[in-house]
Design a protein around this motif. Sequence first.
Motif, short mmCIF file in Angstrom:
data_model
loop_
_atom_site.label_atom_id
_atom_site.label_comp_id
_atom_site.label_asym_id
_atom_site.label_seq_id
_atom_site.Cartn_x
_atom_site.Cartn_y
_atom_site.Cartn_z
N PRO A 210 0.77 -1.35 -0.13
CA PRO A 210 0.04 0.24 0.27
C PRO A 210 0.49 1.21 0.07
CG PRO A 210 -0.88 -1.39 1.74
CD PRO A 210 0.01 -1.89 1.10
N THR A 211 2.04 1.11 0.45
CA THR A 211 2.73 2.40 0.54
C THR A 211 4.00 1.60 1.38
OG1 THR A 211 2.92 2.20 3.46
CG2 THR A 211 0.95 3.87 2.29
N LEU A 212 4.81 3.16 0.54
CA LEU A 212 6.15 2.41 0.69
C LEU A 212 6.75 1.84 1.84
CD1 LEU A 212 9.00 2.10 -0.58
CD2 LEU A 212 9.48 4.54 0.08
N ARG A 213 6.37 3.04 3.21
CA ARG A 213 6.69 2.30 4.17
C ARG A 213 6.63 0.84 4.65
NH1 ARG A 213 7.52 5.64 8.71
NH2 ARG A 213 6.65 7.48 7.63
N ASP A 214 5.60 0.42 3.90
CA ASP A 214 5.26 -1.23 4.12
C ASP A 214 6.21 -1.91 3.80
OD1 ASP A 214 2.60 -0.26 5.60
OD2 ASP A 214 1.50 0.22 3.73
N ALA A 215 6.90 -2.14 2.87
CA ALA A 215 7.88 -2.85 2.44
C ALA A 215 8.76 -3.40 2.94
CB ALA A 215 7.94 -2.03 0.79
N SER A 216 9.74 -4.52 2.89
CA SER A 216 10.55 -4.94 3.40
C SER A 216 11.64 -4.65 2.98
CB SER A 216 11.01 -6.40 2.92
OG SER A 216 10.75 -7.32 2.15
N ARG A 217 13.12 -4.49 3.91
CA ARG A 217 14.15 -4.12 3.41
C ARG A 217 14.45 -5.11 2.19
NH1 ARG A 217 18.68 -1.90 5.48
NH2 ARG A 217 20.15 -2.24 4.52
N GLU A 218 14.23 -5.66 2.16
CA GLU A 218 14.53 -6.75 1.07
C GLU A 218 14.10 -6.18 -0.76
OE1 GLU A 218 13.55 -8.55 3.34
OE2 GLU A 218 15.97 -9.12 4.17
N GLN A 219 12.92 -5.70 -0.35
CA GLN A 219 11.66 -5.40 -1.21
C GLN A 219 11.90 -3.63 -2.12
OE1 GLN A 219 8.31 -5.60 0.53
NE2 GLN A 219 7.63 -7.18 -1.42
N ILE A 220 12.61 -3.07 -0.92
CA ILE A 220 13.32 -1.41 -0.69
C ILE A 220 14.30 -1.91 -1.44
CG2 ILE A 220 13.65 0.83 0.13
CD1 ILE A 220 11.86 -0.21 2.20
N GLU A 221 15.03 -2.16 -1.16
CA GLU A 221 16.56 -2.42 -1.46
C GLU A 221 16.76 -3.25 -3.34
OE1 GLU A 221 21.67 -3.96 -0.48
OE2 GLU A 221 19.66 -5.32 0.49
N ALA A 222 16.01 -3.71 -3.75
CA ALA A 222 15.27 -4.22 -5.02
C ALA A 222 15.08 -2.95 -5.84
CB ALA A 222 14.48 -5.93 -5.38
N PHE A 223 13.93 -2.29 -5.30
CA PHE A 223 13.77 -0.92 -5.69
C PHE A 223 14.73 -0.10 -6.35
CE2 PHE A 223 11.92 3.33 -5.80
CZ PHE A 223 11.23 3.24 -6.99
N ILE A 224 15.58 -0.35 -5.50
CA ILE A 224 16.86 0.91 -5.36
C ILE A 224 17.74 0.51 -6.95
CG2 ILE A 224 18.40 2.31 -4.44
CD1 ILE A 224 16.70 2.15 -1.72
N ASN A 225 17.98 -0.39 -6.53
CA ASN A 225 18.95 -1.20 -7.57
C ASN A 225 18.19 -0.99 -8.63
OD1 ASN A 225 20.56 -1.52 -5.41
ND2 ASN A 225 20.05 -3.77 -5.64
N HIS A 226 16.55 -1.77 -9.08
CA HIS A 226 16.06 -1.33 -10.39
C HIS A 226 16.52 -0.04 -10.75
CE1 HIS A 226 12.81 -1.71 -13.09
NE2 HIS A 226 12.30 -0.23 -12.59
N MET A 227 15.73 0.95 -10.23
CA MET A 227 15.68 2.63 -10.02
C MET A 227 17.14 2.92 -10.57
SD MET A 227 12.89 4.29 -9.84
CE MET A 227 13.40 6.09 -9.53
N ALA A 228 17.88 2.59 -9.76
CA ALA A 228 19.69 3.25 -9.99
C ALA A 228 19.72 2.71 -11.38
CB ALA A 228 20.56 2.91 -9.44
#
Length: 253
Positions: A210-228
Amino acid sequence: MKRKQDLIRTEISLAKRRWRGIGTEKLAELRSLVRRYRMSVAIGDVLFIDTRWYITHAGLLRLAHRNHCSGIKTSLEKHYSDPSVNRWVFKAIVYDSALSKGFVGYGDADPSNVSSLVHGAEMRVAETRAVNRALRKAYGIGLCSVEELGWAPRPSASDSSDQRRTSTNGNNSHQNGQPRLRDRLCLLIRQHHLDAALVKAYAADYCGTPTLRDASREQIEAFINHMAERATKDRDGLICQLNSYSKSQEVAP
């Protein structure tokens, strides 16, 4: 010559102990820095953060002193600064010799691009960043400086117990001296001039939460790598995708 070789061996040995697992390629880079600029790990001229070497403000000042820098001049760029929101822009000129016309560098700082540890000191951070950039130009330093980062790096020694600890808040913790995921994302947004609100909306959609705050660390790290990767290889496509979230926000009830 023997003294220089001994110095290089000492610095390499210290780097291996301080950053376990550091690769031979990065050690070769350090060897070059020590040989060419007399940079020192021991006294904090350079730091190894997130698989990259960074030079420190102190290291740049020592380099300038060794090379008999003639002077450094700084001035506030009032037209681009806004004290009401703690946004400051400085211009620095480094004169590497008495006959030098000067090497110019600019530095900016506001609450969105500095660590929370130095909130309230944005003016000093902006001036330091300007000086660092001017010094890097003057002496041909290709490394980014630590003070230009948007987080407060904490490189850890191999014998530090902090390496074995993990924070209960996985999204915001430092691990092995690496920057927090939130700070990495903020830096990515700043580097590529992206809209933070749209990035957060895209992140939540990417992570399926629902929000970025609800995501796990692994999900956020994968997103950051994708964004980069997207920002580097296809920034225009990324901007178009982010803009689609702007439209969806406008039609939301």
